[in-house]
Design an enzyme around this catalytic site. Sequence first.
Site, short mmCIF file in Angstrom:
data_model
loop_
_atom_site.label_atom_id
_atom_site.label_comp_id
_atom_site.label_asym_id
_atom_site.label_seq_id
_atom_site.Cartn_x
_atom_site.Cartn_y
_atom_site.Cartn_z
N LYS A 267 0.77 -1.38 0.11
CA LYS A 267 -0.08 -0.19 -0.04
C LYS A 267 0.85 1.21 -0.04
CE LYS A 267 -0.13 -0.34 4.87
NZ LYS A 267 -0.78 -1.11 6.15
N TYR B 36 15.82 29.73 8.91
CA TYR B 36 14.62 30.18 9.23
C TYR B 36 14.50 30.30 10.77
CZ TYR B 36 12.55 29.94 4.55
OH TYR B 36 12.56 30.29 3.15
C1 PLP Z 1 -0.09 -2.06 7.07
C2 PLP Z 1 -0.76 -3.21 7.49
C3 PLP Z 1 0.22 -4.37 7.68
C4 PLP Z 1 1.67 -4.00 7.65
O1 PLP Z 1 2.11 -3.74 9.00
P1 PLP Z 1 3.64 -3.46 9.20
O2 PLP Z 1 3.76 -2.79 10.72
O3 PLP Z 1 4.14 -2.34 8.36
O4 PLP Z 1 4.53 -4.58 8.94
C5 PLP Z 1 -0.23 -5.71 7.82
N1 PLP Z 1 -1.87 -5.72 8.14
C6 PLP Z 1 -2.53 -4.71 7.74
C7 PLP Z 1 -4.05 -4.95 7.98
C8 PLP Z 1 -1.97 -3.32 7.41
O5 PLP Z 1 -2.96 -2.52 7.09
#
Ligand code: PLP
Length: 355
Positions: A32, A243
């Site tokens: 994702k 800044y």
């Molecule tokens: C993002 C996600 C993961 C992965 O988790 P990590 O901590 O990045 O390994 C696993 N399961 C679901 C449902 C997620 O949304």
Amino acid sequence: MPARLHVDLSAVLSNARTIAERSGARLIPMVKADAYGMGVGPVVRALEALNPYAYGVATVREGEEIRALGTQRPVIVFTPLLEGELPAAHAAGLTPSLGSVAAIRKWQSLGGPWQFSIDTGMARAGAPWREVAGLKDAVAQSPPEGVFTHFHSAELDDGSMEEQSRRFADAVETLGLADLIKHTDNSAAVLRRGRSGHDAVRPGLFLYGGAVPGAAVEPAPVAQLRAPVTDLRRCEPGDTVSYGATLTAKRAMRVATIAAGYADGYPRNVGLEGRPGGFVIIRGRRVPIVGRVTMDMIMIDVTEIDCDLGDVVTLVGRDGAELITVAEVGASGGISPYEVLVGLNSRAERLYHEG
Ligand SMILES: *Cc1c(COP(=O)(O)O)cnc(C)c1O
């Protein structure tokens, strides 16, 4: 030569192999958010070599992008979809995560594989574990391919993962379905307990070089953010930097400007508000960032370093014996390693390396 994000695909593969070996389970790599900012196309093409069970995404559009790469594997959408989105998910051959009677019935009218999502303590998505009995009839009509839950604190040793696992096991037993592919573990769960006893695991963070706090195994670094020195100057005592003039030189200093800033994904708040100061690597040595990170430029203290215009500075990643991890940058910027990675998906041009 502007700021560049170098992505090491061999490191992604080696991290994925570590997860597969430790868990003894099939992989559902979470890709994702453009593979946590690393670029979903090259990452998926590389991961295909490991024969993953499926890929995990958050939206229909992300799923369509993976389908366009040509993989035939299941692509699971883990964020709940509105009923109006299900036809598009169906048309793209995606596998939705469902947890309500209405959504299950709607999907069954379209026909296609799906995953049963069970909420065991996040109140975010899926059927609440105590209400699973009420979904039994709907589920039995055309059973899901798999069933899963998600841990809220897999990185902590607070007993919550064990409690959520018990709730998940109860709910699965209530469903009474055989041959379901079960999965619960994210990166932290795999690293903390090794074998989950389930069929598949869902790593994200670790694949992309994000360390799990307290875990014995470190990931191979994946992301390297590099940018050149494009200005060098001497500051006299009393001169101010960046800044807000948060830094005033106490002694004569040599300051270098790097052509990268928060528009390239480097956290803007590094070093502010009492956080550990940020460092970069130049000529194999760590030097501190001075003054605020700006949109396009960052200043560093090179008083002790013999450097020139055009020298390449490493903001994230390895240079010689020194390493700056995404966890370190996150700690300096007051954000999680997840946000560091996703944030790197910005202006800096991405280059891919294998081996
Ligand atoms: C993002 C996600 C993961 C992965 O988790 P990590 O901590 O990045 O390994 C696993 N399961 C679901 C449902 C997620 O949304």
